[in-house]
Scaffold this active site. Structure first.
Site, PDB file in Angstrom:
ATOM      1  N   ARG A   1      -7.520  -1.061  -0.940  1.00  0.00           N
ATOM      2  CA  ARG A   1      -7.211   0.309  -0.516  1.00  0.00           C
ATOM      3  C   ARG A   1      -6.289   0.368   0.713  1.00  0.00           C
ATOM      4  NH1 ARG A   1     -12.520   0.528  -2.397  1.00  0.00           N
ATOM      5  NH2 ARG A   1     -12.754   1.910  -4.212  1.00  0.00           N
TER       6      ARG A   1
ATOM      7  N   LYS B   1      18.201   6.523   9.133  1.00  0.00           N
ATOM      8  CA  LYS B   1      17.111   6.683   8.173  1.00  0.00           C
ATOM      9  C   LYS B   1      15.817   7.045   8.887  1.00  0.00           C
ATOM     10  CE  LYS B   1      14.797   5.104   4.108  1.00  0.00           C
ATOM     11  NZ  LYS B   1      14.741   4.163   2.974  1.00  0.00           N
TER      12      LYS B   1
END
Length: 377
Positions: A135, A241
């Protein structure tokens, strides 16, 4: 922010640092020449690491895996590694499953760090493993291709391809750190290096006209892989970016979509050619040319600036003509793109150098028109 930092050891090694500010998901980007041997020091100065799984491919591994592993082990980090076949087809469910099982064999736990050592394929795939195994594990990007250094290693987009669509399965999973050694670009095949320049040009078109002009004025240094020129260019692309990602991390406001300039065309070209005859940056260069021509046909982008973009791409050695594909097939493929909403194709089109806009009323006939071969001079 950007700043220069310097290692205390001799010889002195200057590194440019760019910070991506995302609250608890903030991280630094380090850019410099020949800094891979110091990757372990950069990593441990930013986080606590005891176990790293380095994921690389058969092209990059023989060149840089040993150096990367030694850099990590010098800082007391236990290192496991996997070397996968090189190529776009590796970014698939098959190899994701192989890596998940390898993580079990390596006894990886929630404190393990995944290190992506390679180009965009490895960065996307390793990032997907980091996002999904247990996870979520921390991710370190060490991009070795120009395309990955200026684009895919920054921003947190990770994923794999499906047979019918590129990047359709994935997640947002920001890295904890990015280490960019511009020296790795010298080992790239020339075609791979030139391909990455398409993403560099993209930043000038979508965000920074002054940067576009810098590229026009420094073609020789770019083609010769001058270290200072490359460091300047890569650091600027990362900063641009980062600014976009900070403003729209998960594409919720629509602003981050500007990074897709040329990509809707490009992904269709790649899919229809089976990811074999075109490199990603080559497809992006052609896609940018198509998008600029479409914008010029609408009188929203000047013919002069359209020509400047085409000339820069050509001067850098990039293709600008669409491959011999059926325009209707390209259109159908584009209509399966993730950016389609309510059945309407949306494109990022230039208004002027340094500014683009999202256009949602593109008629299919406009798409097919710009897929015709460019007129010969």
């Amino acid at each position: 922010m950007s700043e220069n930092v310097q290692f205390a050891q001799q010889p002195a090694m200057t590194v440019t640092r760019i910070d991506v500010n995302l609250g608890p998901r903030s991280y630094p980007i380090f850019v410099g020449d020949q800094i891979l041997p110091k990757a372990g020091e950069l990593i441990t100065s930013s986080m606590d690491v005891t176990h790293a799984v380095v994921i690389t491919d058969s092209n990059v591994g023989p060149l840089y895996l040993e150096t990367c592993q030694q850099a990590l082990e010098n800082e007391g980090i236990r290192v496991s590694s996997v070397t996968l076949p090189a190529g776009e087809t590796t970014k698939s469910l098959r190899y994701a499953e192989e890596l998940w099982n390898a993580m079990v064999d390596f006894r990886a736990d929630r404190k393990t760090v995944v290190v992506a050592l390679g180009g965009g394929v490895i960065g996307d795939l390793a990032g997907f493993i980091a996002a999904t195994y247990a996870r979520g594990l921390r991710l370190i990007q060490i991009p070795t291709s120009l395309l990955a250094q200026v684009d895919s290693s920054v921003g947190g987009k990770v994923g794999i391809n499906l047979e019918k669509a590129k990047n359709m399965v994935g997640a947002f999973h920001q890295p904890s750190l990015v280490v960019i050694d511009v020296g790795t670009l010298r080992s790239l095949p020339p075609r791979e290096y030139i391909s990455g320049l398409a993403e560099v040009v993209k930043y000038g078109v979508i965000l920074d006209a002054q940067f576009f002009q810098f590229l026009e004025e420094n073609v020789t240094g770019i083609r010769n892989l001058d270290a200072q020129t490359l460091t300047t260019i890569i650091a600027r692309c990362c900063r641009l970016k980062a600014d976009v990602v900070e403003a729209d991390e998960r594409e919720e406001t629509g602003y981050r979509a500007i990074l897709n300039y040329g990509h809707t065309f490009a992904h269709a070209f790649e899919t229809l050619t089976g990811y074999t005859s075109l490199l990603h940056g080559e497809a992006v260069a052609i896609g940018m040319t198509c998008a600029a021509r479409l914008a010029a046909s609408r009188n929203m982008f000047s013919r002069e600036e359209c020509e400047r973009q085409t000339n820069l791409l050509k001067t850098l050695g990039l293709p600008t003509e669409a491959p011999p594909l059926s325009p209707n097939d390209v259109l159908a493929c584009m209509q399966r793109d993730k950016k389609v909403q309510h059945g309407r194709l949306r494109l990022i089109l230039p208004k002027r150098l340094g500014e683009v806009a999202l256009v949602a009323d593109v008629d299919p006939s406009e798409i097919t028109a710009v897929l015709a071969p460019l007129p010969k001079n």
